[in-house]
Design a protein around this motif. Structure first.
Motif, PDB file in Angstrom:
ATOM      1  N   SER A   1     -12.976   9.886  35.418  1.00  0.00           N
ATOM      2  CA  SER A   1     -13.640   8.904  34.568  1.00  0.00           C
ATOM      3  C   SER A   1     -14.884   9.518  33.916  1.00  0.00           C
ATOM      4  O   SER A   1     -15.140   9.315  32.730  1.00  0.00           O
ATOM      5  CB  SER A   1     -13.961   7.689  35.435  1.00  0.00           C
ATOM      6  OG  SER A   1     -15.133   7.124  35.081  1.00  0.00           O
ATOM      7  N   GLN A   2     -15.627  10.316  34.689  1.00  0.00           N
ATOM      8  CA  GLN A   2     -16.830  10.968  34.149  1.00  0.00           C
ATOM      9  C   GLN A   2     -16.449  11.940  33.026  1.00  0.00           C
ATOM     10  O   GLN A   2     -17.097  11.969  31.981  1.00  0.00           O
ATOM     11  CB  GLN A   2     -17.528  11.725  35.284  1.00  0.00           C
ATOM     12  CG  GLN A   2     -18.938  12.131  34.954  1.00  0.00           C
ATOM     13  CD  GLN A   2     -19.595  12.867  36.102  1.00  0.00           C
ATOM     14  OE1 GLN A   2     -18.941  13.505  36.926  1.00  0.00           O
ATOM     15  NE2 GLN A   2     -20.901  12.784  36.181  1.00  0.00           N
TER      16      GLN A   2
ATOM     17  N   ARG B   1     -11.083  10.039  41.167  1.00  0.00           N
ATOM     18  CA  ARG B   1     -11.138   8.989  40.141  1.00  0.00           C
ATOM     19  C   ARG B   1     -12.465   9.075  39.375  1.00  0.00           C
ATOM     20  O   ARG B   1     -12.505   9.015  38.157  1.00  0.00           O
ATOM     21  CB  ARG B   1     -10.992   7.629  40.828  1.00  0.00           C
ATOM     22  CG  ARG B   1     -10.940   6.449  39.876  1.00  0.00           C
ATOM     23  CD  ARG B   1     -11.245   5.169  40.610  1.00  0.00           C
ATOM     24  NE  ARG B   1     -12.596   5.183  41.147  1.00  0.00           N
ATOM     25  CZ  ARG B   1     -12.992   4.507  42.224  1.00  0.00           C
ATOM     26  NH1 ARG B   1     -12.143   3.758  42.892  1.00  0.00           N
ATOM     27  NH2 ARG B   1     -14.237   4.557  42.655  1.00  0.00           N
ATOM     28  N   ASN B   2     -13.567   9.255  40.125  1.00  0.00           N
ATOM     29  CA  ASN B   2     -14.881   9.319  39.476  1.00  0.00           C
ATOM     30  C   ASN B   2     -15.013  10.548  38.585  1.00  0.00           C
ATOM     31  O   ASN B   2     -15.592  10.483  37.503  1.00  0.00           O
ATOM     32  CB  ASN B   2     -15.990   9.331  40.532  1.00  0.00           C
ATOM     33  CG  ASN B   2     -16.064   8.014  41.278  1.00  0.00           C
ATOM     34  OD1 ASN B   2     -15.455   7.031  40.865  1.00  0.00           O
ATOM     35  ND2 ASN B   2     -16.777   7.980  42.390  1.00  0.00           N
ATOM     36  N   ARG B   3     -14.470  11.674  39.049  1.00  0.00           N
ATOM     37  CA  ARG B   3     -14.543  12.899  38.242  1.00  0.00           C
ATOM     38  C   ARG B   3     -13.794  12.715  36.920  1.00  0.00           C
ATOM     39  O   ARG B   3     -14.273  13.107  35.858  1.00  0.00           O
ATOM     40  CB  ARG B   3     -13.913  14.078  39.002  1.00  0.00           C
ATOM     41  CG  ARG B   3     -14.839  14.707  39.996  1.00  0.00           C
ATOM     42  CD  ARG B   3     -14.121  15.785  40.805  1.00  0.00           C
ATOM     43  NE  ARG B   3     -14.881  16.089  41.992  1.00  0.00           N
ATOM     44  CZ  ARG B   3     -15.901  16.956  42.036  1.00  0.00           C
ATOM     45  NH1 ARG B   3     -16.244  17.608  40.951  1.00  0.00           N
ATOM     46  NH2 ARG B   3     -16.556  17.163  43.162  1.00  0.00           N
TER      47      ARG B   3
ATOM     48  N   CYS C   1     -11.472   8.489  45.652  1.00  0.00           N
ATOM     49  CA  CYS C   1     -12.627   7.970  44.896  1.00  0.00           C
ATOM     50  C   CYS C   1     -13.264   9.102  44.106  1.00  0.00           C
ATOM     51  O   CYS C   1     -13.602   8.952  42.926  1.00  0.00           O
ATOM     52  CB  CYS C   1     -13.679   7.410  45.847  1.00  0.00           C
ATOM     53  SG  CYS C   1     -13.296   5.794  46.461  1.00  0.00           S
ATOM     54  N   ASP C   2     -13.440  10.242  44.785  1.00  0.00           N
ATOM     55  CA  ASP C   2     -14.057  11.412  44.176  1.00  0.00           C
ATOM     56  C   ASP C   2     -13.276  11.839  42.931  1.00  0.00           C
ATOM     57  O   ASP C   2     -13.841  12.051  41.858  1.00  0.00           O
ATOM     58  CB  ASP C   2     -14.078  12.535  45.229  1.00  0.00           C
ATOM     59  CG  ASP C   2     -14.717  13.801  44.733  1.00  0.00           C
ATOM     60  OD1 ASP C   2     -15.890  14.006  45.049  1.00  0.00           O
ATOM     61  OD2 ASP C   2     -14.045  14.571  44.024  1.00  0.00           O
TER      62      ASP C   2
ATOM     63  N   VAL D   1      -9.384   7.420  55.832  1.00  0.00           N
ATOM     64  CA  VAL D   1     -10.710   7.212  55.225  1.00  0.00           C
ATOM     65  C   VAL D   1     -11.122   8.461  54.437  1.00  0.00           C
ATOM     66  O   VAL D   1     -11.683   8.353  53.335  1.00  0.00           O
ATOM     67  CB  VAL D   1     -11.755   6.864  56.302  1.00  0.00           C
ATOM     68  CG1 VAL D   1     -13.088   6.514  55.657  1.00  0.00           C
ATOM     69  CG2 VAL D   1     -11.286   5.699  57.153  1.00  0.00           C
ATOM     70  N   LEU D   2     -10.819   9.638  54.996  1.00  0.00           N
ATOM     71  CA  LEU D   2     -11.128  10.882  54.273  1.00  0.00           C
ATOM     72  C   LEU D   2     -10.339  10.936  52.970  1.00  0.00           C
ATOM     73  O   LEU D   2     -10.867  11.319  51.922  1.00  0.00           O
ATOM     74  CB  LEU D   2     -10.766  12.101  55.139  1.00  0.00           C
ATOM     75  CG  LEU D   2     -11.681  12.397  56.319  1.00  0.00           C
ATOM     76  CD1 LEU D   2     -11.081  13.506  57.179  1.00  0.00           C
ATOM     77  CD2 LEU D   2     -13.057  12.825  55.840  1.00  0.00           C
TER      78      LEU D   2
ATOM     79  N   TRP E   1      -9.207   8.370  51.308  1.00  0.00           N
ATOM     80  CA  TRP E   1      -9.778   7.349  50.417  1.00  0.00           C
ATOM     81  C   TRP E   1     -10.993   7.914  49.685  1.00  0.00           C
ATOM     82  O   TRP E   1     -11.134   7.752  48.464  1.00  0.00           O
ATOM     83  CB  TRP E   1     -10.152   6.109  51.234  1.00  0.00           C
ATOM     84  CG  TRP E   1     -10.903   5.073  50.445  1.00  0.00           C
ATOM     85  CD1 TRP E   1     -10.369   4.124  49.626  1.00  0.00           C
ATOM     86  CD2 TRP E   1     -12.330   4.905  50.384  1.00  0.00           C
ATOM     87  NE1 TRP E   1     -11.368   3.383  49.056  1.00  0.00           N
ATOM     88  CE2 TRP E   1     -12.582   3.831  49.503  1.00  0.00           C
ATOM     89  CE3 TRP E   1     -13.403   5.562  50.978  1.00  0.00           C
ATOM     90  CZ2 TRP E   1     -13.868   3.388  49.217  1.00  0.00           C
ATOM     91  CZ3 TRP E   1     -14.692   5.128  50.690  1.00  0.00           C
ATOM     92  CH2 TRP E   1     -14.915   4.054  49.819  1.00  0.00           C
ATOM     93  N   ALA E   2     -11.865   8.598  50.428  1.00  0.00           N
ATOM     94  CA  ALA E   2     -13.068   9.172  49.813  1.00  0.00           C
ATOM     95  C   ALA E   2     -12.676  10.218  48.774  1.00  0.00           C
ATOM     96  O   ALA E   2     -13.273  10.297  47.696  1.00  0.00           O
ATOM     97  CB  ALA E   2     -13.964   9.796  50.876  1.00  0.00           C
TER      98      ALA E   2
ATOM     99  N   GLU F   1     -20.974  19.743  54.328  1.00  0.00           N
ATOM    100  CA  GLU F   1     -19.950  18.706  54.505  1.00  0.00           C
ATOM    101  C   GLU F   1     -19.315  18.776  55.888  1.00  0.00           C
ATOM    102  O   GLU F   1     -19.170  17.764  56.580  1.00  0.00           O
ATOM    103  CB  GLU F   1     -18.862  18.804  53.432  1.00  0.00           C
ATOM    104  CG  GLU F   1     -17.929  17.598  53.516  1.00  0.00           C
ATOM    105  CD  GLU F   1     -16.699  17.699  52.650  1.00  0.00           C
ATOM    106  OE1 GLU F   1     -16.522  18.713  51.957  1.00  0.00           O
ATOM    107  OE2 GLU F   1     -15.886  16.765  52.694  1.00  0.00           O
TER     108      GLU F   1
END
Lengths: 257, 590
Positions: free
Chosen positions: B31-32, B27-29, B24-25, B17-18, B20-21, B110
Motif C-alpha cells: 500500500s505504501q 500489505r502495508n509495504r 500486515c507488513d 500470529v507471526l 499475521w504480522a 527481532e
C-alpha cells in the motif's frame, strides 16, 4: 518470590561479566538495578528474560525456571507468559502501525480481541500517543517508539516487568507518566526490575536499589539502608560514585561526598 | 495482583500470529509503494519484465539451437544442463539460506525480541526458515519460469508439463534450504565467533574443488576423438547420482519433456516427500537448542580478556594499522589530505570486513585459476581466433564480476555514511568531495584486482601487444565506469535508514544500479565483441593479432575509433553519474 537469582555467573570467554550474583525481588517491589557502563546490568537482565544462559547458578521468575533443563521443558515459556521485557534499544516492526504492533503483542499473549482493543485504548491515552497510533512505526521518534514498546509491555498485565533503561528519549511529561505506571503496577502487586543510569528516577520510585560493579553485586537495600552503610546522609549519586569508584583511577578517589 | 489472563492449558500461540504480522507488513509495504512511489513500483515491474523477457529469449535461443542442430545430442545434453543447473542451485541455496537464517535466528533485535515472548522456539524457527526460503528463491523463480517456458515452447509441451515443473521446483527448493538451516544452526552452536569466516572458507573450498574437478575431467577427455561428448558425459556420472535431489528433479523434468507423466509424477512425489522429511528433521533438530545458540552467538560478541591481552602483546594486530595507513597514504598521494583520510577510513573498513574482500578474492581467485588452466584445457590457445575469443570471454567475465561487486559493495557506501552524516556533513570538506573520495577508494580496489587478473591473462595467453593494450585499457575504463555509476547512483538513490549493506544493495536503488551496470557492460561488450570477433579482414595481415591493423606502421583508424569510443563512453558514464549524484548529495537533507 517474583525473581530469584542464585549464585549466577556469566562468562564471555575469559571475561566474567556477572560473578556469583544472588538476588531476590519480591512481589509488589520496584527494584532499581544500577551500575557503571559494562558492569553487567544488561547481561543480568538478558539472563532473567532467558536470552542468555548463565554458566553457573539458577534463575527463576514467578517460580518458573528460566535457565537449565527445566526451562527447556516448558518452564521457560510459562515464565515468559508472566513477564514483559523492554530492551534498551526498543524493537518494533517498521512497516506495522503502532496499533498493529500492539495487536501483535496482545495476540502473542492470547488476549481476546476485545480486551486487546480496550487496553490499547487505555494505554495509548495514558501515554499520549493516540494521534500517532495508526502511523507506521518507521516514522516514530525514539521516544514514541519507547512509548509503544512500554505500552506493549503493560498490555497483558504481566506479573514481572523487566526494563532496561526505560527513560531514555522520553520527554519529562512521559517520564512522569511512566513513573506513575510503574508505581501503579507495584501497588497492584506486580514487580518491576529496572536497570537505569537515571539516579533521580531510582531515588524517586525504587523500593530497593542494587548496585553492580565489575560483575559483582556490591550493595543492595533501600535508599536508607544504603545511606546507613555509607555512614552519612548523602544523595544516591554520591553513594553510587563512591561505591563504583575505580581504584586504579586516581581521579576516582577525589569524588566529593 | 491478578493472575495472568492467558489460559495455560491451550498450546502457546506463535506461527499464526507471526504469519499475521508478516501479512500486515506485506500489505502495508504494498500500500505504501502504491501511494507514495507508484512510479518506482511501475519501473521495478518494467525492469523485472525486461529481464524476464531477455532470459526467455536467451533460453529459447539456446534450446532452439540444441534442438535443431544437435538432435541426437540434445536428448543427452539437455538433462545434463539441468543436472548442472540444479546442482549449482543446490549450492547457492544452501549458502544463501545459511546466511539468511543465521541473521534471522541470531540477530540482536527481532530475534531477541521474539525469544523474549512466550512463543515456542520451533515456531520462530519455522517462520524464519520459510521467510529465508522465499527470500533466497524468488530470484531463482524469476530465472526458472522463463527457462521452463522456453523449453516447453521449443518442445511444444502441454499444460501439465508446466504444473509438474512448478511442483518439482517448489518441492526441490526446501531441500537445500533445510541444509542451510542446519548449517546456520551448527555455525551458531559451534562456531559462534567465526561463522562468517567458516561460511566463506567453505564457499572457497566448494568453488575451487568444483572447478578443479571440472578441469580435471575435461582434460582427461580427448576433444579430437569423435566420441568425446559421450566420453565426457560418462565422466560426469557423479553429478547424476540417484542420491542427489538435483537428479530427482532432472529426471522428473526429463520424463515430463518426453510426455511420460506417470514417471514424472513419481519423481515429483519423491522430491516432495524428501523435502517434507528433511524440513521436519531440520526444524526438530534446530528448535530445541535455538535459544542456546542465540546465547552463544551473543556471548561471543563481547570483548574477552584474551582478545585484549593479544592486542596488548602486540603482534600483527599492533602494527598492521600503521603499516596499512602508511601504504594507503602512499597509494592515494594524489588526493588532498581530507579526502585521503575519508579514503583511508573506507579502506580500513574494507580490510576489516572479510565479507567484502573475501568475495572479491573468491571471484577474482576463481578467474585467475581458470586463466592459469586455459593453456592446459585448450592446447590450441595460441591460434589467433582462439586468442581473440578467450580474451573477449575474459573481458566479459571480469566486467560482470566488476558489475556484481560494485553493485553489492560500492553502491551502499554513500547510504552507509547516512549514519555518520552528523560527522561527515560537518567536516570542512564539500560533500561532493566525499563522493569523489568514495570513487577513488572503489576505483583503487577494483582496478587493482581487475588489472592484475587481466595482466595474468595477457601473459598466460601470450597476447600480441595491441590486443593486450586494448584489453587492459578497456578493463581500466570499465572499472572507472562501474565505480562511477555505483557511487553516483548510490548518491542519487540512497537508503539512509538502513544499516545492512546487503539490504541497501537489494533495494530499489541497488536494483536500478545493477540494471544500469549490466546495461553498460552489455553495450561495452557488444562493441568489443564486434571489434574482437567479427571485424576481421582476411588478407590484410591483421589476423595474427593486429586488432588495431598493422600497428604502428598502418594503424586501422576504424578499430582505434571503436576503442576510443568505448573508453569515452565509459568515462562519460562515470562523469555523468558522479555529477548527478554529486548535485543530489549536496542538496540532501538528513
Amino acid at each position: 518470590m517474583s525473581i530469584t537469582l542464585q549464585s549466577v555467573t556469566k562468562r564471555f570467554g575469559a571475561n566474567v561479566a556477572v560473578d556469583r550474583l544472588s538476588l531476590e525481588v519480591r512481589p509488589g517491589e520496584l527494584f532499581a538495578f544500577l551500575g557503571p557502563n559494562g558492569a553487567g546490568k544488561t547481561t543480568t537482565i538478558k539472563m532473567i528474560v532467558g536470552l542468555l544462559r548463565p554458566n553457573e547458578g539458577h534463575i527463576s521468575v514467578c517460580g518458573h525456571a528460566v535457565s537449565g533443563d527445566q526451562a527447556e521443558q516448558g518452564d521457560g515459556l510459562a515464565a515468559k507468559s508472566r513477564m514483559a521485557y523492554v530492551p534498551d534499544q526498543p524493537f518494533v516492526y517498521d512497516k506495522l502501525t503502532g496499533r498493529e504492533f500492539l495487536q501483535f503483542v496482545g495476540r502473542m499473549y492470547r488476549l481476546p480481541r476485545a480486551v486487546i482493543e480496550d487496553r490499547i485504548d487505555g494505554l495509548t491515552r495514558r501515554l499520549s500517543m493516540a494521534s500517532l497510533l495508526d502511523e507506521y512505526t518507521e516514522s516514530y521518534s525514539h521516544g514514541m517508539k519507547q512509548r509503544v514498546v512500554l505500552a506493549s509491555a503493560f498490555l497483558h498485565k504481566p506479573e514481572v516487568l523487566v526494563i532496561d533503561e526505560p527513560m531514555v528519549g522520553l520527554d519529562p511529561r512521559t517520564v512522569r507518566t511512566v513513573k506513575d505506571l510503574f508505581i501503579d503496577h507495584v501497588r497492584g502487586g506486580g514487580t518491576v526490575f529496572m536497570s537505569t543510569h537515571t539516579l533521580e528516577v531510582a531515588e524517586a520510585v525504587a523500593d530497593r536499589i542494587g548496585i553492580i560493579h565489575q560483575g559483582s553485586l556490591i550493595a543492595v537495600g533501600t535508599l536508607d539502608e544504603l545511606r546507613a552503610e555509607q555512614s552519612h546522609d548523602t544523595p544516591l549519586e554520591s553513594i553510587f560514585l563512591e561505591l563504583t569508584a575505580d581504584r586504579d583511577d586516581p581521579q576516582a578517589e577525589t569524588v566529593p561526598a | 495482583m491478578p493472575k495472568p489472563t492467558p489460559d495455560m492449558a491451550t498450546p502457546p500461540p506463535g506461527l499464526e500470529v507471526l504469519a499475521w504480522a508478516r501479512c500486515c507488513d506485506l500489505r502495508n509495504r504494498t500500500s505504501q509503494a502504491l501511494h507514495e512511489a507508484p512510479l518506482r513500483l511501475i519501473s521495478t515491474i518494467v525492469f523485472v519484465a525486461l529481464i524476464w523477457t531477455c532470459l526467455y529469449l536467451f533460453f529459447r535461443t539456446i534450446f532452439d539451437q540444441m534442438h535443431s542442430r544437435l538432435v541426437i545430442e540434445s536428448a543427452v545434453a539437455i538433462p545434463l544442463v539441468f543436472h548442472f543447473f540444479f546442482i549449482a542451485l543446490t549450492v547457492m541455496l544452501i549458502f544463501s539460506n545459511a546466511v539468511l537464517v543465521h541473521g534471522a535466528l541470531f540477530g540482536r533485535h527481532e530475534a531477541g525480541y521474539l525469544y523474549s515472548l512466550p512463543i515456542a522456539p520451533r515456531h520462530v524457527v519455522l517462520m524464519k526458515f520459510l521467510e529465508a526460503l522465499v527470500f533466497s528463491s524468488w530470484s531463482l523463480i524469476l530465472l526458472g519460469i522463463p527457462l521452463m517456458l522456453a523449453l516447453a515452447r521449443v518442445l511444444e509441451r502441454p499444460v501439465p508439463f508446466y504444473l509438474l515443473f512448478i511442483g518439482l521446483f517448489v518441492s526441490f527448493v526446501p531441500i537445500p534450504g533445510a541444509v542451510g538451516l542446519l548449517a546456520a544452526w551448527a555455525a551458531g552452536m559451534w562456531f559462534p565467533r567465526t561463522a562468517r569466516r567458516i561460511v566463506f572458507a567453505l564457499g572457497c573450498v566448494v568453488g575451487a574443488g568444483a572447478f578443479v574437478w571440472f578441469v580435471h575431467t575435461w582434460r582427461s577427455v580427448s576433444t579430437t576423438s569423435p566420441e568425446w561428448l559421450n566420453s565426457f558425459l560418462s565422466r560426469m556420472s557423479l553429478v547424476k547420482s540417484i542420491l542427489l535431489p538435483s537428479t530427482w528433479v532432472t529426471r522428473g523434468i526429463d520424463h515430463a519433456v518426453h510426455g511420460q507423466m506417470q514417471d514424472a509424477a513419481f519423481y515429483l512425489l519423491v522430491t516432495a516427500a524428501n523435502a517434507l522429511f528433511i524440513c521436519w528433521l531440520a526444524v526438530i533438530i534446530v528448535a530445541p537448542s535455538t535459544l542456546k545458540a542465540f546465547g552463544r552467538v551473543h556471548s561471543s560478541n563481547a570483548p574477552t580478556k584474551s582478545r585484549s591481552a593479544r592486542a596488548r602483546r602486540g603482534g600483527w594486530r599492533a602494527w598492521r594499522g600503521p603499516v596499512a595507513g602508511a601504504m594507503g597514504r602512499m597509494a592515494f598521494f594524489y588526493l588532498p589530505d581530507p579526502m585521503r583520510r575519508v579514503v583511508l577510513k573506507d579502506l580500513r573498513s574494507f580490510l576489516r570486513d572479510p565479507l567484502q574482500w573475501s568475495q572479491l578474492a573468491i571471484l577474482f581467485g576463481l578467474m585467475a585459476l581458470y586463466i592459469i588452466n586455459v593453456p592446459q584445457v585448450n592446447p590450441e590457445f595460441q591460434s589467433w581466433r582462439t586468442q581473440r575469443l578467450i580474451s573477449f570471454l575474459n573481458l566479459s567475465a571480469v566486467s560482470l564480476i566488476l558489475a556484481t561487486f560494485t553493485s553489492r559493495f560500492v553502491f551502499p557506501l554513500v547510504s552507509l555514511e547516512g549514519q555518520q552524516m552528523w560527522l561527515i556533513g560537518l567536516l570542512p570538506l564539500p560533500r561532493r568531495r566525499v563522493l569523489w573520495a568514495k570513487f577513488a577508494f572503489a576505483l583503487a580496489v577494483t582496478m587493482g584486482c581487475a588489472l592484475l587478473v587481466m595482466a595474468l591473462a595477457v601473459i598466460t595467453l601470450e597476447l600480441p601487444l595491441p590486443l593486450a593494450a586494448v584489453q587492459l585499457a578497456v578493463t581500466a575504463s570499465a572499472c572507472v565506469a562501474l565505480c562511477g555509476l555505483s557511487v553516483g547512483v548510490g548518491a542519487l538513490l540512497p537508503v539512509f535508514n538502513q544499516r545492512n549493506p546487503s539490504r541497501i544493495a537489494s533495494g530499489f536503488g541497488g536494483t536500478v544500479n545493477l540494471l544500469l551496470s549490466v546495461a553498460y557492460v552489455g553495450i561495452m561488450l557488444g562493441a568489443m565483441c564486434w571489434l574482437t570477433l567479427f571485424r576481421v579482414r582476411p588478407g590484410t595481415g591483421e589476423e595474427p593479432g593486429g586488432i588495431l591493423g598493422n600497428w604502428p606502421e598502418a594503424p586501422d583508424f576504424g578499430a582505434l575509433g571503436v576503442v576510443a569510443a568505448v573508453i569515452l563512453f565509459s568515462l562519460s558514464t562515470a562523469a555523468l553519474a558522479l555529477s548527478a549524484g554529486g548535485k543530489k548529495f549536496e542538496r540532501t537533507e538528513l
